[in-house]
Design an enzyme around this catalytic site. Sequence first.
Site, PDB file in Angstrom:
ATOM      1  N   ILE A  29       0.820  -1.211   0.000  1.00 28.16           N
ATOM      2  CA  ILE A  29       0.000   0.000   0.000  1.00 28.16           C
ATOM      3  C   ILE A  29       0.851   1.257   0.000  1.00 28.16           C
ATOM      4  O   ILE A  29       0.450   2.288  -0.568  1.00 28.16           O
ATOM      5  CB  ILE A  29      -0.987  -0.004   1.194  1.00 28.16           C
ATOM      6  CG1 ILE A  29      -2.031   1.091   1.013  1.00 28.16           C
ATOM      7  CG2 ILE A  29      -0.259   0.136   2.525  1.00 28.16           C
ATOM      8  CD1 ILE A  29      -2.834   1.000  -0.272  1.00 28.16           C
ATOM      9  N   GLY A  49      -5.747  -6.995   0.591  1.00 30.42           N
ATOM     10  CA  GLY A  49      -6.247  -6.004   1.539  1.00 30.42           C
ATOM     11  C   GLY A  49      -5.357  -4.777   1.546  1.00 30.42           C
ATOM     12  O   GLY A  49      -4.770  -4.421   0.528  1.00 30.42           O
ATOM     13  N   GLU A  50      -5.271  -4.110   2.678  1.00 28.30           N
ATOM     14  CA  GLU A  50      -4.460  -2.900   2.876  1.00 28.30           C
ATOM     15  C   GLU A  50      -5.010  -1.680   2.140  1.00 28.30           C
ATOM     16  O   GLU A  50      -4.481  -0.590   2.265  1.00 28.30           O
ATOM     17  CB  GLU A  50      -2.998  -3.107   2.427  1.00 28.30           C
ATOM     18  CG  GLU A  50      -2.272  -4.239   3.106  1.00 28.30           C
ATOM     19  CD  GLU A  50      -0.841  -4.406   2.595  1.00 28.30           C
ATOM     20  OE1 GLU A  50      -0.379  -3.557   1.797  1.00 28.30           O
ATOM     21  OE2 GLU A  50      -0.189  -5.382   2.999  1.00 28.30           O
ATOM     22  N   GLY A  51      -6.045  -1.842   1.307  1.00 30.40           N
ATOM     23  CA  GLY A  51      -6.485  -0.781   0.411  1.00 30.40           C
ATOM     24  C   GLY A  51      -5.807  -0.866  -0.932  1.00 30.40           C
ATOM     25  O   GLY A  51      -5.940   0.042  -1.769  1.00 30.40           O
TER      26      GLY A  51
END
Length: 342
Positions: free
Chosen positions: A90, A307-309
């Site tokens: 990210i 995930g993580e954006g």
Amino acid sequence: MAVVAVNTEIEKEARAHQDNLTKPRGALGRLEDIACWFASRQGKLLPDPLLPHIAVFAGDHGVCEEGISAYPSVVTGEMVKNFARGGAAINVLARQCGATLAIIDVGVMSDLSGFEGITHKKFGSGTANLLREAAMPQNQCAAAIEAGRSEAKAAIAAGANLLIAGDMGIGNTTASASIICRLTGTTPEAVVGFGTGVDENGRSLKVDVVRRALERISGKADELVLQEVGGLEIAAMAGFYLQAAESGIPIVIDGFIASAAALAARVIEPQVTNWMLASHISHENGHALALEALGLSPLINFEMRLGEGSGAALVVPLLQSAIALHSQMATFASAGVTDKDG
């Protein structure tokens, strides 16, 4: 506070503008839809370029004691330190798309109090075991939601006009699967995936844990689902989304955990989805079902499950391109090009 209404009149004007650009009508496909979507949310025929802010919320999960993750809970804190140092996916994607990035500890088990680059809003050292009891008490859940709201308010005050929430929390795919199953009426077998990389036996265990957790909360109101089987980071993400929609700021939804948070936010405010775009379809089981329930259509499918954006950050350049094409292309009249009807 109510969700801001979408400007449908501006959207009609933006559609007409698209039809007058020097290209066959509809030739840019979903890029045209995206540009008009942002026009209606910004209330401008020609939307401003995007100034994205990414907030990664982190928290641990007591359900990990059931053996549902391929990684130990200590990895949550270690990854949060990696975020703070700038070494995670990210971080790379935020730099690439020009986003500001905040890392918020809302419930990591490890003590990160002396570590720079982290916003400290800890409301506990992880949740309780959602299989055995409520993941968190009502006041703790409310505080986490408010932390998400606070982060959104600060980002908007600093000039952000696009918000993305990311997550970090070993065990949070189990919590998210529980939320998605309950709020979509889907079976654990259809929703539970392999998370951080468990094998088939591990997935079967997760299915059983989710099934039993759902049995524990059967009969309880949907409004209690977040505190019963959610996570502190998921609650913060839900608050982040709610504040964005109430402030009239578009949201890009990331993956599996983000969609669970979006479903939880919708229970609190059904109109929140009017301000959401879905970035991608996760490789994680059940993500497609969650997005369908939200009424969102993903932009890309790269078989991601990080995930993580990360998926949301990845599509920001696509969104920027859609707005630039809409705003900077010549019309048939300004370019002196004969339209097919002219």
